[in-house]
Design an enzyme around this catalytic site. Structure first.
Site, mmCIF file in Angstrom:
data_model
loop_
_atom_site.group_PDB
_atom_site.id
_atom_site.type_symbol
_atom_site.label_atom_id
_atom_site.label_comp_id
_atom_site.label_asym_id
_atom_site.label_seq_id
_atom_site.Cartn_x
_atom_site.Cartn_y
_atom_site.Cartn_z
ATOM 1 N N LYS A 196 -20.218 -9.261 -35.281
ATOM 2 C CA LYS A 196 -20.712 -8.970 -33.939
ATOM 3 C C LYS A 196 -19.531 -8.979 -32.988
ATOM 4 O O LYS A 196 -18.828 -9.987 -32.867
ATOM 5 C CB LYS A 196 -21.746 -10.015 -33.515
ATOM 6 C CG LYS A 196 -22.226 -9.831 -32.087
ATOM 7 C CD LYS A 196 -23.369 -10.767 -31.754
ATOM 8 C CE LYS A 196 -23.811 -10.618 -30.321
ATOM 9 N NZ LYS A 196 -24.912 -11.526 -29.976
ATOM 10 N N ARG A 206 -28.557 -7.847 -21.173
ATOM 11 C CA ARG A 206 -28.432 -9.037 -20.317
ATOM 12 C C ARG A 206 -29.346 -8.920 -19.106
ATOM 13 O O ARG A 206 -29.868 -9.925 -18.612
ATOM 14 C CB ARG A 206 -26.971 -9.287 -19.955
ATOM 15 C CG ARG A 206 -26.195 -9.690 -21.217
ATOM 16 C CD ARG A 206 -24.762 -10.111 -20.972
ATOM 17 N NE ARG A 206 -24.067 -10.216 -22.246
ATOM 18 C CZ ARG A 206 -22.757 -10.126 -22.397
ATOM 19 N NH1 ARG A 206 -21.981 -9.955 -21.344
ATOM 20 N NH2 ARG A 206 -22.222 -10.223 -23.602
ATOM 21 N N ARG A 219 -17.639 -13.644 -23.862
ATOM 22 C CA ARG A 219 -17.923 -14.227 -25.175
ATOM 23 C C ARG A 219 -16.774 -14.005 -26.167
ATOM 24 O O ARG A 219 -16.974 -14.059 -27.365
ATOM 25 C CB ARG A 219 -19.198 -13.595 -25.758
ATOM 26 C CG ARG A 219 -20.420 -13.657 -24.865
ATOM 27 C CD ARG A 219 -21.661 -13.606 -25.702
ATOM 28 N NE ARG A 219 -22.879 -13.391 -24.953
ATOM 29 C CZ ARG A 219 -23.448 -14.261 -24.116
ATOM 30 N NH1 ARG A 219 -22.855 -15.423 -23.893
ATOM 31 N NH2 ARG A 219 -24.569 -13.962 -23.506
ATOM 32 N N GLU A 235 -15.850 -12.417 -42.078
ATOM 33 C CA GLU A 235 -17.062 -12.939 -41.449
ATOM 34 C C GLU A 235 -18.279 -12.731 -42.360
ATOM 35 O O GLU A 235 -19.095 -13.619 -42.549
ATOM 36 C CB GLU A 235 -17.322 -12.220 -40.118
ATOM 37 C CG GLU A 235 -16.435 -12.670 -38.976
ATOM 38 C CD GLU A 235 -16.873 -14.003 -38.378
ATOM 39 O OE1 GLU A 235 -17.903 -14.562 -38.807
ATOM 40 O OE2 GLU A 235 -16.167 -14.495 -37.482
ATOM 41 N N LYS A 250 -22.848 -5.144 -35.433
ATOM 42 C CA LYS A 250 -23.304 -4.893 -34.068
ATOM 43 C C LYS A 250 -22.119 -4.738 -33.143
ATOM 44 O O LYS A 250 -21.222 -5.583 -33.210
ATOM 45 C CB LYS A 250 -24.166 -6.086 -33.639
ATOM 46 C CG LYS A 250 -24.622 -6.061 -32.215
ATOM 47 C CD LYS A 250 -25.373 -7.320 -31.901
ATOM 48 C CE LYS A 250 -25.734 -7.317 -30.438
ATOM 49 N NZ LYS A 250 -26.385 -8.529 -30.039
ATOM 50 N N SER A 276 -28.362 -2.137 -26.726
ATOM 51 C CA SER A 276 -28.958 -1.684 -25.469
ATOM 52 C C SER A 276 -28.118 -0.611 -24.766
ATOM 53 O O SER A 276 -28.659 0.376 -24.274
ATOM 54 C CB SER A 276 -29.172 -2.884 -24.548
ATOM 55 O OG SER A 276 -27.945 -3.537 -24.263
ATOM 56 N N TYR A 315 -33.701 0.260 -30.031
ATOM 57 C CA TYR A 315 -34.716 0.429 -28.984
ATOM 58 C C TYR A 315 -35.443 1.763 -29.128
ATOM 59 O O TYR A 315 -36.438 2.001 -28.460
ATOM 60 C CB TYR A 315 -34.062 0.281 -27.597
ATOM 61 C CG TYR A 315 -33.425 -1.084 -27.452
ATOM 62 C CD1 TYR A 315 -34.185 -2.181 -27.074
ATOM 63 C CD2 TYR A 315 -32.080 -1.299 -27.797
ATOM 64 C CE1 TYR A 315 -33.629 -3.453 -27.013
ATOM 65 C CE2 TYR A 315 -31.515 -2.558 -27.738
ATOM 66 C CZ TYR A 315 -32.304 -3.633 -27.348
ATOM 67 O OH TYR A 315 -31.746 -4.887 -27.305
HETATM 68 C C1 PBG Z 1 -27.012 -12.832 -27.740
HETATM 69 C C2 PBG Z 1 -27.413 -11.430 -27.971
HETATM 70 C C3 PBG Z 1 -26.956 -10.334 -27.257
HETATM 71 C C4 PBG Z 1 -27.578 -9.216 -27.794
HETATM 72 C C5 PBG Z 1 -28.408 -9.646 -28.804
HETATM 73 N N1 PBG Z 1 -28.292 -11.015 -28.926
HETATM 74 C C6 PBG Z 1 -26.076 -10.260 -26.090
HETATM 75 C C7 PBG Z 1 -24.747 -10.840 -26.120
HETATM 76 O O1 PBG Z 1 -24.173 -11.129 -27.165
HETATM 77 O O2 PBG Z 1 -24.238 -11.020 -25.024
HETATM 78 C C8 PBG Z 1 -27.337 -7.818 -27.307
HETATM 79 C C9 PBG Z 1 -28.283 -6.797 -27.783
HETATM 80 C C10 PBG Z 1 -28.219 -5.502 -27.063
HETATM 81 O O3 PBG Z 1 -27.322 -5.217 -26.256
HETATM 82 O O4 PBG Z 1 -29.122 -4.705 -27.323
HETATM 83 N N2 PBG Z 1 -27.911 -13.736 -28.202
#
Ligand code: PBG
Length: 326
Positions: A196, A206, A219, A235, A250, A276, A315
């Protein structure tokens, strides 16, 4: 003299193209993400994710039923609590909104629909980080994974068939597996967000969960650096060794090389999260008439499968599953 290569022969008709197609996309290759919010009486539209809502428990069950009718492979749930705290206790409280909603989904669908729960703290913490903080503001990795194990048990108790840890803490999969097994949840599947990346593509998410990282933070101390490719093998291998049943990459479109690598490195099922921002970009361009949104969605989701993903969290899931059903 060799005869001239004529690959176009196989592209002449739609029937020939269908015969030789290497990759297919079906409704059950798609997983639909949903948001359920605590203390709301009506579903609230999420502006930056057109067509998606912060659901009430009742509207969530209806939306999940529509996804199920469209033939999706599963659904994945995110909770949006109405109160947050330092440790994100809503994530592991049996009465937290995600657990309440999981019980409703389980009552309605049983084992007919694969019900997954995203497992993280960020939606539930005041500071918006995916872990708990030490007094100096740094992430306490080992205290965090203990809370993840508690959250996994709460989710499995509530009816999640799959838990999906997304926090990128070291050792999280092993801690969750041990916690689940100790609680008698040996059959609960772990879908690990293994690779990720710290991405600019999570903005609409968010908004959807009302997360803002304190003090303009980010992050990058736990999610991966997008300059790195080999790091993902490490990982993912670590997660498989700790007991991950399914591995996720991701975001999707900017990491097709990583998907392709992991497809060759590993023999577990592989999933990609078309996030997203990837969805929002397609929707925004389509709304302006600049692209054909449905065609681009099909192209992107098929490309993710071609690169090596067995299924895609997106989505677009219900919408494109309906298109694929014809
Ligand atoms: C964090 C989490 C995130 C997403 C899924 N789980 C956001 C992040 O890491 O800041 C993002 C998913 C998306 O953008 O569709 N628990």
């Amino acid at each position: 003299m060799f005869p001239l290569e004529r690959p176009r022969r196989l592209r002449r008709t739609a029937a020939l193209r269908r015969l030789v197609a290497e990759t297919c996309l079906q409704p059950d290759d798609l997983i639909a993400p949903f948001f359920v919010a605590e203390g709301v009486s009506e579903p609230r539209a999420i502006t930056s994710l057109p067509g998606h809502f912060q659901h009430t428990v009742a509207s969530l069950v209806d939306a999940a039923a529509a996804a199920h009718r469209a033939g999706v492979g599963g659904i994945l749930l995110f909770g949006v609590p109405d109160a947050k705290d330092e440790t994100g206790s809503g994530a592991f409280n049996p009465d937290g909104i995600a657990q309440v909603a999981l019980r409703a989904l389980r009552d309605r669908f049983g084992d007919d629909l694969v019900i997954m729960a995203d497992l993280c703290l960020d939606e539930y913490t005041t500071h918006g980080h995916c872990g708990v903080l030490r007094s100096d503001g740094s992430i306490d990795n080992d205290a965090t994974i203990e809370l993840y194990a508690r959250a996994a048990v709460a989710q499995a108790d509530a009816g999640a068939a799959v838990v999906a840890p997304s926090g990128m803490m070291d050792g999280q999969v092993g801690a969750i597996r041990a916690g689940l097994d100790a609680a008698g949840h040996e059959d609960t599947v772990i879908l690990a967000y293994a690779a990720k990346y710290a991405s600019g593509l999570y903005g609409p998410f968010r908004d959807a969960v009302g997360v803002e990282i304190a003090d303009g933070g980010d992050r990058r101390g736990y999610q991966q650096d997008y300059r790195n490719r080999r790091e993902s093998w490490r990982e993912a291998r670590a997660d498989v060794e700790q007991g991950a049943d399914i591995i996720m990459v991701k975001p999707a479109m900017t990491y097709l090389d990583v998907l392709s690598d992991l497809r060759h490195e590993l023999d577990v099922p592989l999933c990609a999260y078309h996030v997203s921002g990837e969805y929002a970009m397609v929707k925004a361009a389509a709304a302006n008439g600049w692209i054909d949104g449905e065609a681009v969605a099909l192209e992107q989701l098929t490309a993710v499968r071609r690169a090596g993903a067995d299924f895609v969290l997106t989505y677009f899931a219900t919408e494109i599953a309906e298109v694929l059903q014809g």
